[in-house]
Design a protein around this motif. Structure first.
Motif, PDB file in Angstrom:
ATOM      1  N   CYS A 552       0.824  -1.211   0.000  1.00 16.86           N
ATOM      2  CA  CYS A 552       0.000   0.000   0.000  1.00 16.86           C
ATOM      3  C   CYS A 552       0.855   1.257   0.000  1.00 16.86           C
ATOM      4  CB  CYS A 552      -0.945   0.003   1.202  1.00 16.86           C
ATOM      5  SG  CYS A 552      -0.223   0.575   2.737  1.00 16.86           S
ATOM      6  N   ARG A 553       0.155   2.382  -0.119  1.00 17.23           N
ATOM      7  CA  ARG A 553       0.805   3.689  -0.146  1.00 17.23           C
ATOM      8  C   ARG A 553       1.526   3.954   1.175  1.00 17.23           C
ATOM      9  NH1 ARG A 553      -4.715   5.875  -2.821  1.00 17.23           N
ATOM     10  NH2 ARG A 553      -5.369   3.929  -1.873  1.00 17.23           N
ATOM     11  N   ARG A 554       2.732   4.445   1.064  1.00 16.98           N
ATOM     12  CA  ARG A 554       3.552   4.672   2.256  1.00 16.98           C
ATOM     13  C   ARG A 554       2.911   5.700   3.186  1.00 16.98           C
ATOM     14  NH1 ARG A 554       8.695   3.740   3.878  1.00 16.98           N
ATOM     15  NH2 ARG A 554       9.183   2.642   1.969  1.00 16.98           N
ATOM     16  N   ASN A 555       2.240   6.701   2.614  1.00 15.93           N
ATOM     17  CA  ASN A 555       1.701   7.780   3.441  1.00 15.93           C
ATOM     18  C   ASN A 555       0.549   7.332   4.349  1.00 15.93           C
ATOM     19  OD1 ASN A 555       0.120   7.503   1.016  1.00 15.93           O
ATOM     20  ND2 ASN A 555      -0.927   9.397   1.549  1.00 15.93           N
ATOM     21  N   MET A 556       0.017   6.106   4.131  1.00 20.58           N
ATOM     22  CA  MET A 556      -1.103   5.624   4.940  1.00 20.58           C
ATOM     23  C   MET A 556      -0.672   4.614   6.007  1.00 20.58           C
ATOM     24  SD  MET A 556      -3.884   7.145   4.053  1.00 20.58           S
ATOM     25  CE  MET A 556      -5.188   6.074   4.663  1.00 20.58           C
ATOM     26  N   ARG A 557       0.572   4.249   6.016  1.00 26.82           N
ATOM     27  CA  ARG A 557       0.989   3.158   6.896  1.00 26.82           C
ATOM     28  C   ARG A 557       0.923   3.521   8.375  1.00 26.82           C
ATOM     29  NH1 ARG A 557       6.190   0.705   3.691  1.00 26.82           N
ATOM     30  NH2 ARG A 557       5.074   0.297   1.738  1.00 26.82           N
ATOM     31  N   MET A 663      -9.818  20.171   6.682  1.00 23.42           N
ATOM     32  CA  MET A 663      -9.193  20.083   5.366  1.00 23.42           C
ATOM     33  C   MET A 663      -7.681  20.161   5.521  1.00 23.42           C
ATOM     34  SD  MET A 663     -11.772  20.247   3.038  1.00 23.42           S
ATOM     35  CE  MET A 663     -11.195  21.086   1.590  1.00 23.42           C
ATOM     36  N   LYS A 664      -6.997  19.323   4.763  1.00 21.58           N
ATOM     37  CA  LYS A 664      -5.533  19.386   4.799  1.00 21.58           C
ATOM     38  C   LYS A 664      -5.059  20.748   4.320  1.00 21.58           C
ATOM     39  CE  LYS A 664      -1.357  17.137   3.105  1.00 21.58           C
ATOM     40  NZ  LYS A 664      -0.783  16.006   2.355  1.00 21.58           N
ATOM     41  N   ASP A 665      -5.695  21.255   3.263  1.00 20.27           N
ATOM     42  CA  ASP A 665      -5.360  22.580   2.739  1.00 20.27           C
ATOM     43  C   ASP A 665      -6.223  23.609   3.465  1.00 20.27           C
ATOM     44  OD1 ASP A 665      -4.731  24.813   1.347  1.00 20.27           O
ATOM     45  OD2 ASP A 665      -5.486  24.138  -0.596  1.00 20.27           O
ATOM     46  N   GLY A 690       2.831  16.748   7.355  1.00 29.48           N
ATOM     47  CA  GLY A 690       3.929  15.811   7.210  1.00 29.48           C
ATOM     48  C   GLY A 690       3.663  14.771   6.136  1.00 29.48           C
ATOM     49  N   PRO A 691       4.532  13.785   6.062  1.00 30.41           N
ATOM     50  CA  PRO A 691       4.402  12.764   5.009  1.00 30.41           C
ATOM     51  C   PRO A 691       3.299  11.740   5.267  1.00 30.41           C
ATOM     52  CG  PRO A 691       6.272  12.260   6.400  1.00 30.41           C
ATOM     53  CD  PRO A 691       5.749  13.586   6.865  1.00 30.41           C
ATOM     54  N   ASP A 692       2.782  11.702   6.516  1.00 27.63           N
ATOM     55  CA  ASP A 692       1.796  10.681   6.872  1.00 27.63           C
ATOM     56  C   ASP A 692       0.393  11.277   6.845  1.00 27.63           C
ATOM     57  OD1 ASP A 692       3.704   8.538   7.575  1.00 27.63           O
ATOM     58  OD2 ASP A 692       4.313   9.988   9.112  1.00 27.63           O
ATOM     59  N   ILE A 695      -2.903  11.720  10.103  1.00 22.68           N
ATOM     60  CA  ILE A 695      -2.444  11.490  11.475  1.00 22.68           C
ATOM     61  C   ILE A 695      -2.946  12.597  12.397  1.00 22.68           C
ATOM     62  CG2 ILE A 695      -0.404  11.345  12.946  1.00 22.68           C
ATOM     63  CD1 ILE A 695      -1.027   8.874  11.259  1.00 22.68           C
ATOM     64  N   ASP A 696      -2.777  13.844  11.978  1.00 26.42           N
ATOM     65  CA  ASP A 696      -3.280  14.956  12.780  1.00 26.42           C
ATOM     66  C   ASP A 696      -4.798  15.009  12.752  1.00 26.42           C
ATOM     67  OD1 ASP A 696      -0.738  15.793  13.491  1.00 26.42           O
ATOM     68  OD2 ASP A 696      -0.532  17.117  11.755  1.00 26.42           O
ATOM     69  N   CYS A 697      -5.370  14.683  11.613  1.00 23.13           N
ATOM     70  CA  CYS A 697      -6.830  14.740  11.482  1.00 23.13           C
ATOM     71  C   CYS A 697      -7.484  13.743  12.440  1.00 23.13           C
ATOM     72  CB  CYS A 697      -7.229  14.447  10.043  1.00 23.13           C
ATOM     73  SG  CYS A 697      -8.974  14.732   9.700  1.00 23.13           S
ATOM     74  N   ALA A 698      -6.926  12.541  12.518  1.00 22.54           N
ATOM     75  CA  ALA A 698      -7.477  11.530  13.418  1.00 22.54           C
ATOM     76  C   ALA A 698      -7.406  12.013  14.867  1.00 22.54           C
ATOM     77  CB  ALA A 698      -6.711  10.221  13.261  1.00 22.54           C
ATOM     78  N   ALA A 699      -6.285  12.619  15.237  1.00 27.71           N
ATOM     79  CA  ALA A 699      -6.126  13.110  16.608  1.00 27.71           C
ATOM     80  C   ALA A 699      -7.082  14.252  16.892  1.00 27.71           C
ATOM     81  CB  ALA A 699      -4.683  13.551  16.824  1.00 27.71           C
ATOM     82  N   ALA A 700      -7.236  15.151  15.936  1.00 27.38           N
ATOM     83  CA  ALA A 700      -8.171  16.268  16.120  1.00 27.38           C
ATOM     84  C   ALA A 700      -9.593  15.758  16.286  1.00 27.38           C
ATOM     85  CB  ALA A 700      -8.077  17.227  14.932  1.00 27.38           C
TER      86      ALA A 700
END
Length: 926
Positions: A552-557, A663-665, A690-692, A695-700
């Protein structure tokens, strides 16, 4: 003597004339003999010494002209005919001969003058009128030629040659019935004239009277000598009658009668193509091109065969070869454009169409392909204009109606798309592509059952049509028929414009087989939301005993590492690594035989990181009713899922509600929300910077009271985290949200709000605001907005901490009430964070924790059953047995917790003690 001399003088001239005539007669006879023997030079040599003797006689001059003509000496022949006419200007034979020679010498107008001189002498000379017609026809003056033939026939109605040429011109003018009458008149005079029967067959063929044409060709074949043209046309008629095998016999016979006849081979290729014998058809076209390398049509048809065989590169080469022979050849230009279009080279397809249209601006096929190319390029308005132009030129083109429907569908004009597909089907009933397109348009208008009828019909007529099967999958899944839908969904790899399937050589696809002790590789596919939604199946594979690897995509690991079971991640396949099975991620529901009742809906199955929860909790704060919002999905996927930010105004107007962008942006807040009355809080440029991913969205999300979003990856993340989430859906949503429900079987903490009318978002958000208002108001009146939630720290045993976590995990899967579930999850996150920060982990703890969870799950079910017995007043042996099971399970729990305490040298160790005295027998109540 003198008398005698006088007598001789008187006799001399008459005797000389006779002698000269005799000499001429002998010379002429010998000349014709030489001509007959094939010695024209000797014939001329015999004449030349007697030229002076012939000069005074118009008859002799005419005969000398004929001999020179037959010796192929046109200039001298013309001279002798001119001498004859100088001696006798009204000699019709000399005038006719002169006309023929002048025509041979390339002086057709002078030839016509000569023939017109004959007509002055003999106005009814049908042969001269016929000859004038022939010359006029050679000059391209067809209407005058036709008039000349008709004049000849007025004087001589049975002049077959004039009738033949008149029929040929009438055929050329498209006056087929009149042409047929000419050939039938000839047949009355010459019933066995094979050439006339051939001409009759040609006209009948153009009249569409194929059976009559075939009869004419067969009569011609029986009357005349073996003729390649007759067999060729006979084969053509048989082909039009659908008798392709018989046509092949005729083409072979034509090739026998004329060795090296490329057109017979070419037409044979067409018949073989019609029979589906593509390789043989290709060989026939190749043979035709070997005889005639410049046979443009054969090269083009060769390309068609290669296209049909899927050999697109070779097909493109064949079309290019045809265009080298004839640069403006429209079939090659349009077919080449088709290849470009199918190969995903829409720009080059457009250029090829434009080149064709430079040669013929009204070429409907080029306009139609141009419309399809513009569609692929996303230039939808131009595409629609091109297709409309095509249909103005030719309304009976089903492909143009099909492509028009496709464009209208992408323009979200579904009702008009339905009308276009209907028109395509009117012209070509059972047209699979149009049936499939119609099904999609009907689905998008909510007419799911009608859509399924269309998909089924398309597949009935074209069973291997992957686009229709994939479209049917969407309709079946939307109706909740998951077993059938996921089966059809396997066709997604074979549909038009599908991404390449990352299939691995070797291991078979997993179809639900036992995976105990097996290695399976699963590959990620489609969007990030799909990855989040269907990653729930990976722990199920592990629970079934599989060793699971995810490509899978590295950014989702980083996010996926929070799955409850450990999954191995890789970037690429090691060719030396062996697997027992493989599966695409979205094929796992099929492998598990998923139905609406068996969807693994336990949530959460993904978890935010405790450190990040603390970070974002501090940044967000505890004030107000905090709603995380997302209004924009993937810009490269046009699924009508983006919602104008202004629609969130009704939410923002609720007292105490805070709207926080997920939103990320984060710059989209200013770009899309210029109305300052709608306040949306930004979480800063570092939010998920960051590259992942996520991660921040889940925490928020873990710190928010609610998430409200359109159908984006954010909705899947919220559902996977078990957070309360509201999803705003378009009128007919993606298949996973089903139809007519306000809940989701995939995510138990989700509430769905749907458009009642297409494209109407404001009523949706007004309903969401009403729903939120009752919940937010209750929270805020309790004073939660005024004080920070209290949290105390108490000492406890490590075993007790682990026991509490397992109990909360069990509660999470059994409690449906959203508010209670929120409290359970909040406590669970805090305890997991505490466990992680203290570093409690390892294989032995995992083993003990699993046993503890099993014991607690048993207690949960036993206690539920005890309550049911109590409610029914049933206190018999079953009740006593279950009551005993409670204390036995509690003893087991106590032992497990103590093992955990000892494992980590817990400062607090829980102890239990029981009375050792004999228990009195329980008195039975009667």
């Amino acid at each position: 003597m003198s008398a005698q001399k006088s007598e001789q003088l008187d006799r001399g001239p008459g005797h000389a004339e006779i002698r000269n005539k005799a000499l001429l007669q002998v010379a002429i006879t010998e000349a014709f003999t030489c001509l007959g023997a094939g010695a024209p030079e000797e014939a001329i040599a015999h004449l030349e010494q007697f030229a002076d003797l012939a000069a005074p006689s118009d008859v002799a001059c005419y005969i000398f002209g004929l001999i020179y003509f037959n010796a192929d000496d046109m200039r001298n022949a013309l001279g002798w005919f001119e001498r004859a006419l100088a001696l006798n200007s009204v000699n019709p034979e000399a005038l006719g001969a002169r006309a023929i020679v002048l025509q041979r010498l390339g002086q057709p107008l002078d030839a016509i003058e000569s023939l017109e001189e004959i007509l002055k002498l003999r106005p009814d000379d049908a042969d001269s009128l016929f000859s004038i017609g022939v010359i006029l026809q050679s000059l391209g003056r067809m209407k005058e030629a036709l008039a000349a033939y008709e004049s000849a026939l007025r004087w001589r109605p049975n002049h077959c040659e004039a009738s033949t040429n008149r029929g040929a011109l009438l055929e050329r003018f498209g006056r087929f019935e009149e042409a047929l009458a000419c050939f039938e008149a000839i047949a009355a005079v010459r019933p066995d004239d094979s050439r006339n029967l051939f001409n009759k067959g040609s006209v009948l063929q153009k009249l569409g009277r194929h059976e009559d044409a075939l009869a004419a060709y067969e009569e011609a074949a029986s009357c005349g000598p073996p003729d390649a043209e007759t067999e060729l046309n006979r084969g053509n008629v048989l082909q039009k009658l659908g008798r392709l095998e018989e046509a092949l016999v005729c083409y072979d016979r034509s090739s026998q009668y004329r060795h090296g006849y490329p057109q017979a081979l070419y037409n044979k290729g067409i018949a073989l193509q019609g029979l589906g014998r593509l390789q043989e058809a290709l060989a026939a076209y190749d043979a035709a091109l070997a005889l005639d390398p410049c046979y443009c049509e054969a090269s083009c048809n060769r390309g068609n065969i290669l296209h049909e065989l899927g050999r697109l590169g070779e097909a493109l080469g064949a079309y290019n070869d045809a265009l080298k022979i004839r640069p403006g050849f429209l079939p090659a230009l349009t077919n080449r454009a088709n290849i470009f279009l199918q190969s995903g080279r829409a720009e080059q397809a457009l250029l090829s169409c434009d080149e064709a249209l430079r040669h013929d601006p009204r070429h409907d096929q080029a306009l139609g392909i141009r419309g399809a190319a513009l569609h692929k390029l996303g230039r939808l308005d131009e595409a629609l204009a091109a297709l409309d132009q095509t249909l103005q030129l030719r309304r009976d083109t089903p492909e143009a109606w099909l492509n028009r429907g496709n464009v209208l569908q992408e323009l979200d004009r579904h009702a008009e798309a339905v009308a276009s597909y209907d028109e395509a089907l009117r012209i070509r009933p059972n047209y699979p592509e149009a049936l499939s397109g119609l099904g999609v348009a009907l689905k998008e208008t909510g007419r799911i059952d009608e859509a399924l009828v269309c998909f089924n019909e398309a597949l009935e007529h074209k069973p291997a049509y992957s686009d229709a099967r994939n479209n049917r999958a969407g309709a079946l899944l939307l109706k909740g028929r998951l077993t059938e839908g996921f089966e059809d969904f396997e066709s997604r790899w074979d549909r038009s414009n599908a991404p390449p399937r990352p299939f691995i050589q070797g291991p078979p696809q997993w179809n639900g087989e036992n995976v105990q002790g097996k290695r399976i590789i699963v590959w990620d596919e489609q969007g990030l939301g799909d990855l989040i939604q269907f990653s729930r199946y990976l722990p199920r594979l592990i629970e079934a005993g599989a060793d699971v690897t995810l490509l899978c995509r590295r950014n989702m690991r980083r996010l996926l590492r929070s799955l409850p079971k450990p999954v191995r991640f890789i970037d690429a396949i090691d060719p030396n690594e062996k697997f027992d099975f493989q599966s695409a991620l979205l094929s796992l529901p099929r492998g598990f035989g998923t139905t609406l009742d068996t969807i693994p809906a336990q949530a959460p199955y993904l978890y935010a990181e405790p450190d990040l929860i603390a970070k974002w909790a501090e940044r967000i704060g505890g004030e107000g009713f905090r709603i995380g919002i997302c209004w924009h999905g993937n810009a490269f996927i046009n699924l009508k899922r983006t919602v104008p930010l202004s629609n969130f105004a009704s939410l923002g107007a609720i007292d105490g509600v805070r709207l926080i962008s997920l939103m990320k942006d984060q710059s989209r807040i200013d770009a899309e929300g210029p109305d300052r009355t709608l306040r949306v809080e930004s979480l800063g440029d570092d939010f998920d910077g960051g590259p992942d991913s996520f991660i921040d969205c889940a925490a928020a999300m873990a710190t928010l009271d609610l998430i409200v979003t359109s159908d984006t990856a954010i909705v899947h993340l919220a559902g996977a985290l078990g957070r309360p989430v509201v999803t705003a859906l378009k009128h007919v949503p993606d298949w996973r949200w089903l139809m007519g429900r306000d809940d989701s079987p995939w995510y138990p903490t989700m509430r769905l709000f749907r458009q009642a009318e297409k494209d109407e978002w404001k009523p949706v958000f007004d309903r969401i605001a009403d729903w939120v208002r009752t919940r937010a108001t209750g929270r805020l009146t309790e004073g939660q907005q005024a004080r920070k939630p209290a949290l105390i720290t108490i000492p406890g045993a490590i075993g007790e901490l682990v026991d509490k976590i397992t109990i909360l995990e069990i509660k999470e899967t059994h409690v449906a009430d959203a508010a209670k579930l929120g409290n359970i999850r909040h406590e669970l996150e805090l305890l997991r964070k505490l466990k992680a920060e203290a570093g409690f982990g390892g294989a032995e703890l995992d083993r003990l924790q699993a046993q503890l969870k099993t014991a607690n799950a048993l207690l949960w079910s036993v206690e539920d059953e005890l309550r049911r017995h109590e409610a029914r007043g049933e206190f018999g042996e079953d009740f006593i047995s279950m009551a005993r099971q409670v204390y036995k399970s509690n003893d087991l729990r106590a032992g497990l917790k103590k093992e955990i305490n000892l494992l980590f040298n817990s400062e607090i160790v829980e102890e239990k003690s029981y009375s050792t005295q004999d228990l009195r027998p329980v008195r039975k109540i009667s």
